[in-house]
Motif scaffolding. Structure first.
Motif, PDB file in Angstrom:
ATOM      1  N   ALA A  93       0.836  -1.201   0.000  1.00 30.24           N
ATOM      2  CA  ALA A  93       0.000   0.000   0.000  1.00 30.24           C
ATOM      3  C   ALA A  93       0.873   1.254   0.000  1.00 30.24           C
ATOM      4  O   ALA A  93       0.617   2.201  -0.760  1.00 30.24           O
ATOM      5  CB  ALA A  93      -0.927  -0.005   1.213  1.00 30.24           C
ATOM      6  N   ALA A  94       1.898   1.265   0.827  1.00 30.73           N
ATOM      7  CA  ALA A  94       2.800   2.421   0.868  1.00 30.73           C
ATOM      8  C   ALA A  94       3.555   2.560  -0.453  1.00 30.73           C
ATOM      9  O   ALA A  94       3.768   3.683  -0.934  1.00 30.73           O
ATOM     10  CB  ALA A  94       3.777   2.276   2.028  1.00 30.73           C
ATOM     11  N   GLY A  95       3.949   1.447  -1.051  1.00 38.18           N
ATOM     12  CA  GLY A  95       4.626   1.496  -2.347  1.00 38.18           C
ATOM     13  C   GLY A  95       3.729   2.029  -3.439  1.00 38.18           C
ATOM     14  O   GLY A  95       4.169   2.810  -4.293  1.00 38.18           O
TER      15      GLY A  95
ATOM     16  N   LEU B  46       3.405   5.763  -2.946  1.00 42.20           N
ATOM     17  CA  LEU B  46       4.657   6.424  -3.322  1.00 42.20           C
ATOM     18  C   LEU B  46       4.813   6.486  -4.838  1.00 42.20           C
ATOM     19  O   LEU B  46       5.206   7.525  -5.383  1.00 42.20           O
ATOM     20  CB  LEU B  46       5.842   5.686  -2.696  1.00 42.20           C
ATOM     21  CG  LEU B  46       7.204   6.311  -2.900  1.00 42.20           C
ATOM     22  CD1 LEU B  46       7.260   7.692  -2.272  1.00 42.20           C
ATOM     23  CD2 LEU B  46       8.285   5.423  -2.312  1.00 42.20           C
ATOM     24  N   MET B  47       4.487   5.391  -5.541  1.00 42.16           N
ATOM     25  CA  MET B  47       4.573   5.409  -7.008  1.00 42.16           C
ATOM     26  C   MET B  47       3.593   6.407  -7.609  1.00 42.16           C
ATOM     27  O   MET B  47       3.924   7.107  -8.572  1.00 42.16           O
ATOM     28  CB  MET B  47       4.314   4.007  -7.571  1.00 42.16           C
ATOM     29  CG  MET B  47       5.474   3.060  -7.372  1.00 42.16           C
ATOM     30  SD  MET B  47       5.318   1.522  -8.289  1.00 42.16           S
ATOM     31  CE  MET B  47       3.921   0.784  -7.501  1.00 42.16           C
ATOM     32  N   PHE B  48       2.380   6.491  -7.060  1.00 49.16           N
ATOM     33  CA  PHE B  48       1.404   7.452  -7.552  1.00 49.16           C
ATOM     34  C   PHE B  48       1.913   8.881  -7.364  1.00 49.16           C
ATOM     35  O   PHE B  48       1.813   9.713  -8.274  1.00 49.16           O
ATOM     36  CB  PHE B  48       0.070   7.269  -6.822  1.00 49.16           C
ATOM     37  CG  PHE B  48      -0.935   8.329  -7.160  1.00 49.16           C
ATOM     38  CD1 PHE B  48      -1.621   8.291  -8.366  1.00 49.16           C
ATOM     39  CD2 PHE B  48      -1.197   9.361  -6.275  1.00 49.16           C
ATOM     40  CE1 PHE B  48      -2.549   9.270  -8.685  1.00 49.16           C
ATOM     41  CE2 PHE B  48      -2.121  10.339  -6.587  1.00 49.16           C
ATOM     42  CZ  PHE B  48      -2.800  10.291  -7.793  1.00 49.16           C
ATOM     43  N   LEU B  49       2.472   9.170  -6.199  1.00 47.06           N
ATOM     44  CA  LEU B  49       2.977  10.516  -5.948  1.00 47.06           C
ATOM     45  C   LEU B  49       4.153  10.854  -6.852  1.00 47.06           C
ATOM     46  O   LEU B  49       4.238  11.977  -7.375  1.00 47.06           O
ATOM     47  CB  LEU B  49       3.377  10.659  -4.476  1.00 47.06           C
ATOM     48  CG  LEU B  49       2.220  10.682  -3.480  1.00 47.06           C
ATOM     49  CD1 LEU B  49       2.754  10.679  -2.054  1.00 47.06           C
ATOM     50  CD2 LEU B  49       1.334  11.877  -3.708  1.00 47.06           C
ATOM     51  N   LEU B  50       5.055   9.912  -7.058  1.00 46.00           N
ATOM     52  CA  LEU B  50       6.193  10.166  -7.937  1.00 46.00           C
ATOM     53  C   LEU B  50       5.747  10.374  -9.383  1.00 46.00           C
ATOM     54  O   LEU B  50       6.275  11.238 -10.082  1.00 46.00           O
ATOM     55  CB  LEU B  50       7.208   9.028  -7.834  1.00 46.00           C
ATOM     56  CG  LEU B  50       7.979   8.953  -6.520  1.00 46.00           C
ATOM     57  CD1 LEU B  50       8.817   7.683  -6.476  1.00 46.00           C
ATOM     58  CD2 LEU B  50       8.840  10.177  -6.322  1.00 46.00           C
TER      59      LEU B  50
END
Length: 55
Positions: free
Chosen positions: A38-40, A43-47
Motif C-alpha cells: 500500500a505504501a509502495g 509512493l509510485m502514484f505521488l512520484l
C-alpha cells in the motif's frame, strides 16, 4: 540525603508476574504484507504525479 528505601530498583519491575508488554515493532510486523504494498503504491502514484506535473 535519601535513604536506600526511597530509591527504586529495576528488580521490582522485572518480576515474572507482570504481563508481557508487546514491543511496537512486534505489533507492526504481522501487518507488513499489507502495509508495504500500500505504501509502495501511494509512493509510485505521488512520484508519477510529480513527474507529470514537472513535464
Amino acid at each position: 540525603m535519601s535513604s536506600p528505601a526511597d530509591r527504586s530498583t529495576n528488580a521490582a519491575h522485572n518480576s515474572p508476574t507482570h504481563a508481557h508488554e508487546q514491543d511496537a515493532v512486534e505489533a507492526i510486523v504481522p501487518l507488513m504484507p499489507l502495509v508495504l504494498p500500500a505504501a509502495g503504491g501511494v509512493l509510485m502514484f505521488l512520484l508519477a504525479f510529480i513527474a507529470i506535473y514537472m513535464a
